[in-house]
Design a protein around this motif. Structure first.
Motif, short mmCIF file in Angstrom:
data_model
loop_
_atom_site.label_atom_id
_atom_site.label_comp_id
_atom_site.label_asym_id
_atom_site.label_seq_id
_atom_site.Cartn_x
_atom_site.Cartn_y
_atom_site.Cartn_z
N UNK A 107 45.24 61.74 88.16
CA UNK A 107 46.15 62.07 87.03
C UNK A 107 47.42 62.20 87.13
N UNK A 108 48.30 61.41 86.98
CA UNK A 108 49.63 61.72 87.29
C UNK A 108 50.48 62.95 86.58
N UNK A 109 49.69 63.51 85.85
CA UNK A 109 50.33 64.59 84.90
C UNK A 109 49.98 66.08 85.80
N UNK A 110 48.99 65.99 86.74
CA UNK A 110 48.66 67.06 87.39
C UNK A 110 49.78 67.75 87.95
N UNK A 111 50.58 67.15 88.65
CA UNK A 111 51.69 67.59 89.53
C UNK A 111 52.52 68.41 88.72
N UNK A 112 53.44 67.88 87.59
CA UNK A 112 54.26 68.51 86.58
C UNK A 112 53.23 69.69 86.01
N UNK A 113 52.33 69.69 85.69
CA UNK A 113 51.64 70.69 85.09
C UNK A 113 51.09 71.85 85.95
N UNK A 114 51.01 71.70 87.19
CA UNK A 114 50.74 72.54 88.14
C UNK A 114 52.18 73.16 88.54
N UNK A 115 53.40 72.43 88.54
CA UNK A 115 54.58 72.92 88.44
C UNK A 115 54.83 74.17 87.57
N UNK A 116 54.29 74.04 86.26
CA UNK A 116 54.39 74.72 85.28
C UNK A 116 53.53 76.10 85.30
N UNK A 117 52.30 75.81 85.68
CA UNK A 117 51.15 76.82 85.76
C UNK A 117 50.35 76.51 87.12
N UNK A 118 50.81 77.17 88.15
CA UNK A 118 50.07 76.95 89.30
C UNK A 118 48.67 77.15 89.57
N UNK A 119 48.32 78.09 88.49
CA UNK A 119 46.65 78.51 88.42
C UNK A 119 45.93 77.45 88.32
N UNK A 120 46.41 76.04 87.55
CA UNK A 120 45.88 74.85 87.58
C UNK A 120 45.06 74.30 88.80
N UNK A 121 46.21 74.37 89.82
CA UNK A 121 45.76 73.97 91.24
C UNK A 121 44.60 74.84 91.76
N UNK A 122 44.70 76.08 91.47
CA UNK A 122 43.45 77.05 91.78
C UNK A 122 42.05 76.52 91.06
N UNK A 123 42.42 76.21 89.89
CA UNK A 123 41.07 75.69 88.81
C UNK A 123 40.47 74.63 89.59
N UNK A 124 41.16 73.35 89.97
CA UNK A 124 40.89 72.27 90.40
C UNK A 124 40.25 72.65 91.81
N UNK A 125 40.70 73.51 92.55
CA UNK A 125 40.14 73.80 94.24
C UNK A 125 39.04 74.49 93.82
N UNK A 126 38.80 75.44 92.99
CA UNK A 126 37.50 76.08 92.74
C UNK A 126 36.58 75.16 92.26
N UNK A 127 36.72 74.20 91.38
CA UNK A 127 35.82 73.24 91.29
C UNK A 127 35.29 72.36 92.20
N UNK A 128 36.40 71.86 93.07
CA UNK A 128 36.23 70.91 94.05
C UNK A 128 35.16 71.48 95.07
N UNK A 129 35.28 72.75 95.28
CA UNK A 129 34.47 73.48 96.41
C UNK A 129 32.91 73.85 95.89
N UNK A 130 32.59 73.49 94.84
CA UNK A 130 31.19 73.69 94.33
C UNK A 130 30.33 72.61 94.87
N UNK A 131 28.98 73.13 95.12
CA UNK A 131 28.20 72.15 95.63
C UNK A 131 27.78 71.14 94.59
N UNK A 132 27.69 70.10 95.19
CA UNK A 132 27.23 68.81 94.39
C UNK A 132 28.28 68.23 93.44
N UNK A 133 29.68 68.87 93.44
CA UNK A 133 30.54 67.95 92.70
C UNK A 133 30.89 66.71 93.18
#
Length: 283
Positions: free
Chosen positions: A213-239
């Motif tokens: 998703x090429x819009x992730x970087x500019x969205x994260x620049x505006x709201x860094x918590x989006x990166x935390x959200x993706x990281x939290x999901x990516x760390x889940x078992x079975x993802x």
């Protein structure tokens, strides 16, 4: 009105499994390549016959939303009424269950559901191509939401091709929104202008996994918590895949089983109780 006169539709939540921004056009829009998928859950709309067009909004995300002529649902109703030459009215009720301006369809899905409902209510005989044209006039995502099936979108997202959705249908998905505003316009303006290559074809799940998703970087620049959200999901078992949808801030994760998805939902809700979550399936 009697209950049998009330018609209902779901405005299915949309996710972009991948979203490649290829170039910024002279008209200010962007050429995109995206994979749309839709969830079994979303906002709920009902309509019943009435002498005039009206809109009422309720639900957990309904507070403060306009019920005036600027609302996309009423704009869709007026556009359809003009196109088919009817003078019919409708009392429309929207149960707003999805966060607004969050990258998962929102107003576009609501407008598309209203079109589907009013075609039924008014007995409109209209080619799908004409409905698509009405939808395109309302917004870039409305045509995809009108179909609400797995699609490949190009252009501004309104040049659509149906996908073989067998690899996706029924797949457990968890949506998570950290409850931060991310306006679409500034996110697109924040794109760095670099074409990172085309979206693959063939199996949609494989294409999504290989995509981005090429819009992730500019969205994260505006709201860094989006990166935390993706990281939290990516760390889940079975993802299988964790990514932001659209221009954000909603993120999603695909899972192999409902049990894994539900476990991830419980963990997210325990660690981040202020975030919004929806455990659902792809349709």
């Amino acid at each position: 009105m009697s209950p049998d006169k009330v018609l209902a539709e779901t405005a299915y939540a949309k996710i972009n499994l991948a979203l490649h921004v290829r170039r910024r056009r002279a008209d200010g829009y962007h050429d995109l390549e995206t994979l749309f998928a839709f969830c079994t859950d979303g906002d709920k709309l009902t309509v019943e016959p009435a002498d005039t067009l009206s809109l009422a909004i309720e639900g957990p995300f309904g507070e403060g939303l306009s019920v005036g002529e600027d609302n996309l649902v009423l704009r869709a109703a007026h556009a359809l009424r003009k196109a088919c030459g009817t003078a019919g009215g409708a009392a429309i009720r929207l149960d707003k269950r999805l966060p607004i301006a969050s990258g998962i369809g929102g107003g576009s899905a609501d407008a598309a559901a209203a079109l589907r409902l009013l075609v039924r209510l008014w007995g409109v005989a209209m080619p799908q191509s004409s409905l698509h044209e009405i939808a395109a006039g309302l917004g870039a995502d409305v045509p995809a939401c009108l179909v609400s099936k797995s699609l490949r979108g190009e252009g501004v997202g309104d040049a659509l091709d149906l996908l073989d959705d067998a690899p996706l249908r029924g797949m457990p998905v968890l949506l998570v929104n950290p409850r931060v505003p991310v306006p679409t316009g500034p996110v697109f303006k924040g794109w760095d202008g670099i074409d990172r290559g085309p979206l693959g074809g063939g199996d949609p799940l494989a294409a999504a996994l290989a995509g981005r998703n090429d819009l992730e970087a500019p969205a994260i620049a505006m709201q860094p918590v989006i990166a935390d959200t993706i990281a939290a999901l990516a760390a889940m078992p079975g993802v299988m895949l964790a990514r932001m949808s659209g221009s954000g801030a909603t993120c999603f994760a695909l899972f192999g089983t409902a049990e894994e998805r539900n476990g991830a939902r419980d963990a997210i809700e325990n660690h981040f109780p202020q975030w919004w979550t929806l455990a659902t399936l792809l349709r």
